[in-house]
Motif scaffolding. Structure first.
Motif, PDB file in Angstrom:
ATOM      1  N   THR A 127       0.687  -1.277  -0.054  1.00 48.59           N
ATOM      2  CA  THR A 127      -0.022  -0.096   0.074  1.00 48.59           C
ATOM      3  C   THR A 127       1.062   0.923   0.536  1.00 48.59           C
ATOM      4  O   THR A 127       0.930   1.898  -0.961  1.00 48.59           O
ATOM      5  CB  THR A 127      -0.651  -0.011   1.138  1.00 48.59           C
ATOM      6  OG1 THR A 127       0.219  -0.119   2.265  1.00 48.59           O
ATOM      7  CG2 THR A 127      -2.251  -0.841   0.580  1.00 48.59           C
ATOM      8  N   ALA A 128       1.115   1.829   0.929  1.00 44.86           N
ATOM      9  CA  ALA A 128       2.395   2.622   0.820  1.00 44.86           C
ATOM     10  C   ALA A 128       3.296   3.105   0.370  1.00 44.86           C
ATOM     11  O   ALA A 128       3.997   3.313  -0.123  1.00 44.86           O
ATOM     12  CB  ALA A 128       2.933   2.780   2.813  1.00 44.86           C
ATOM     13  N   GLY A 129       4.083   1.574   0.467  1.00 45.53           N
ATOM     14  CA  GLY A 129       5.135   0.944  -0.124  1.00 45.53           C
ATOM     15  C   GLY A 129       5.139   1.160  -1.519  1.00 45.53           C
ATOM     16  O   GLY A 129       5.632   2.334  -2.589  1.00 45.53           O
ATOM     17  N   SER A 184       4.568   7.522   2.118  1.00 47.76           N
ATOM     18  CA  SER A 184       5.593   7.289   2.578  1.00 47.76           C
ATOM     19  C   SER A 184       5.493   5.814   3.840  1.00 47.76           C
ATOM     20  O   SER A 184       4.672   5.724   4.427  1.00 47.76           O
ATOM     21  CB  SER A 184       6.656   8.227   2.973  1.00 47.76           C
ATOM     22  OG  SER A 184       6.825   8.230   4.576  1.00 47.76           O
ATOM     23  N   PHE A 185       6.174   4.667   2.949  1.00 52.52           N
ATOM     24  CA  PHE A 185       6.400   3.963   4.123  1.00 52.52           C
ATOM     25  C   PHE A 185       7.342   3.665   5.170  1.00 52.52           C
ATOM     26  O   PHE A 185       6.090   3.086   6.530  1.00 52.52           O
ATOM     27  CB  PHE A 185       7.992   2.522   3.527  1.00 52.52           C
ATOM     28  CG  PHE A 185       7.795   1.059   3.802  1.00 52.52           C
ATOM     29  CD1 PHE A 185       7.101   0.961   3.174  1.00 52.52           C
ATOM     30  CD2 PHE A 185       8.926   1.175   4.882  1.00 52.52           C
ATOM     31  CE1 PHE A 185       7.512  -0.972   3.198  1.00 52.52           C
ATOM     32  CE2 PHE A 185       8.715  -0.275   5.342  1.00 52.52           C
ATOM     33  CZ  PHE A 185       8.265  -1.172   4.446  1.00 52.52           C
ATOM     34  N   LYS A 186       7.677   4.605   5.209  1.00 50.39           N
ATOM     35  CA  LYS A 186       8.157   4.862   7.002  1.00 50.39           C
ATOM     36  C   LYS A 186       6.894   6.006   7.437  1.00 50.39           C
ATOM     37  O   LYS A 186       6.788   5.378   8.935  1.00 50.39           O
ATOM     38  CB  LYS A 186       8.787   6.008   6.801  1.00 50.39           C
ATOM     39  CG  LYS A 186      10.140   6.600   8.459  1.00 50.39           C
ATOM     40  CD  LYS A 186      11.175   7.647   8.342  1.00 50.39           C
ATOM     41  CE  LYS A 186      11.548   7.579   9.667  1.00 50.39           C
ATOM     42  NZ  LYS A 186      12.991   8.716   9.954  1.00 50.39           N
ATOM     43  N   GLU A 187       6.134   6.030   7.253  1.00 46.86           N
ATOM     44  CA  GLU A 187       4.711   7.047   7.847  1.00 46.86           C
ATOM     45  C   GLU A 187       3.764   5.563   7.954  1.00 46.86           C
ATOM     46  O   GLU A 187       3.305   5.678   9.372  1.00 46.86           O
ATOM     47  CB  GLU A 187       4.329   8.369   7.263  1.00 46.86           C
ATOM     48  CG  GLU A 187       3.200   8.674   7.626  1.00 46.86           C
ATOM     49  CD  GLU A 187       2.310   9.642   6.731  1.00 46.86           C
ATOM     50  OE1 GLU A 187       1.398  10.084   7.050  1.00 46.86           O
ATOM     51  OE2 GLU A 187       2.468  10.667   5.451  1.00 46.86           O
ATOM     52  N   ALA A 188       3.665   5.503   7.113  1.00 46.80           N
ATOM     53  CA  ALA A 188       3.009   3.965   7.928  1.00 46.80           C
ATOM     54  C   ALA A 188       3.822   2.671   8.739  1.00 46.80           C
ATOM     55  O   ALA A 188       2.653   2.050   9.142  1.00 46.80           O
ATOM     56  CB  ALA A 188       3.269   2.844   5.990  1.00 46.80           C
TER      57      ALA A 188
END
Length: 394
Positions: free
Chosen positions: A209-211, A304-308
């Motif tokens: 998803t975020a990635g 973003s992946f980090k935020e997810a």
């Protein structure tokens, strides 16, 4: 219209199987929790059987004043080391070295007080922070038995029956089975078997998803002639399958370890059958569906992946609350417990481990309560992908 979510499912599974880091984490969590529980119980078993194997080491100061007491201690497998008179600092230093379990010091006026029928004082020095509480119990039991024998002999010398010391005789009958004691004792440990359901699917849920949103590949998928529901269901089932496989393997390994451990050494047992375990795994499949759906619903909102990862990490706290809180409150089994994800799985496994027949209703409650929450999360995620606001921020 032909359903296209199987295509999305195959695509997500292929990408996940190529991710060796995700598979390594899956294997780590599959083995970590069963080995952790097995290690904790094995340590308790070792502590319970250590006094019989190794004996109890006791240092005694003034042992010549109570030869009968020394003989009783030796009969209880207590190894006595006779010491010269020592001060408090020397005794503390001896206990810190952990060469002995405790130091028994008989005061210089022990014999005089004993013959005068006054309380003859003995001092028991020990370190409560050391790992020798069971051995210390052995020593204290001998001291109490020695005191009772002296009291009984003195009463007989005065023509009084020692039975007068116990005007009320309490006879105890424990109807609890070893299986029920086992389930209650390790109730909290059983709960942690289901928490990894949220960990097994995290990597796939966040990356799909975020990635993809961060890599701009989600735009390509949404531009294809495929409904948002097919995209969401395909990604959801891919993450759920990993969690289902992980939970099933973890429970099977844990069941094998608990069956193998000599739990009878600590008054426990594990009577769960493989057929019961299969039913638990089936009822727990929807927990994996809920975990994946919840994490996708959270990760779909991240840019973003980090935020997810930050958002999804909060899902680790949710299942910990009932698992820790309910055993602390010592609540009895209630019907509503089978309606709370993770807690329902924990309660189901605990009751089956007692060897009790609980009927079909708890299985259905456990299965459908998590399934209902999973469908709500999927519905929310689908609505989110259909909104124009989400499309503009992709």
């Amino acid at each position: 219209m032909k359903l296209k979510f199987p295509i999305v499912l195959r695509k997500e599974l292929k990408e996940t199987l190529r991710d060796r880091r995700a598979l390594s984490l899956l294997l780590l969590f599959v083995l970590m929790y069963p080995l952790l529980v097995g290690g904790v119980l094995q340590r308790q078993i070792d502590r319970a059987t250590r006094p019989e194997r190794e004996g109890v080491e006791l240092a005694v100061i003034g042992s010549e004043q109570a030869p009968t007491l020394m003989n009783q201690l030796r009969q209880r497998n207590v190894t006595i080391t006779e010491l010269e008179p020592m001060g408090e600092e020397e005794i503390n230093a001896l206990l810190r070295r952990q060469n002995v379990v405790a130091v028994l010091r008989l005061t210089p006026d022990f014999v005089d007080n004993y013959h005068a029928m006054r309380p003859a004082r003995v001092e028991l020095w020990f370190d409560s922070a050391s790992d020798s509480s069971r051995k210390l119990d052995e020593i204290e039991y001998v001291l109490q038995d020695y005191s009772r024998n002296i009291a009984g002999a003195r009463l007989l010398a005065h023509g009084v029956s020692p039975a007068n010391l116990n005007p009320v005789l309490v006879q105890r009958y424990d109807t609890g089975t070893s299986a029920s004691r086992s389930a209650n004792t390790i109730s909290t440990l059983l709960g942690i078997f289901f928490i990894p359901a949220f960990m097994f699917c995290m990597s796939t849920a966040v990356d799909s998803t975020a990635g993809e949103r961060e890599r701009r590949s989600l735009e390509v998928l949404m531009a294809q002639p495929v409904r948002p529901s097919d995209l969401i269901i395909g990604k959801w089932l891919a993450a759920s399958l990993l969690s289902i496989v992980g939970i099933t393997l973890e429970l099977a390994i844990a069941h094998g370890i608990l069956k193998w451990l000599p739990l009878e050494e600590i008054g426990l047992s594990w009577r769960l059958r493989w057929s019961d375990l299969a039913m638990v795994c089936l009822a727990s499949a929807t927990l994996s569906l809920f975990a994946a759906a919840l994490e996708i619903a959270l990760a779909i909102n991240a840019r973003s992946f980090k935020e997810a990862q930050t958002l999804v990490s909060f899902t680790m706290i949710v299942p910990l609350v009932p698992v820790i809180l309910v055993p602390m409150l010592n609540l009895t089994n209630k019907w509503w417990m089978y309606m709370v994800p993770v807690l329902s799985n924990q309660t189901l496994l605990r009751e089956l481990a007692k060897g009790q027949s609980i009927g079909l209703l708890p299985f259905l409650q456990t299965f459908f309560s998590s399934l209902l929450l999973a469908m709500l999360c999927v519905w929310y995620t689908e609505r989110r992908m259909k909104s124009e606001k989400y499309m503009m921020t992709v």
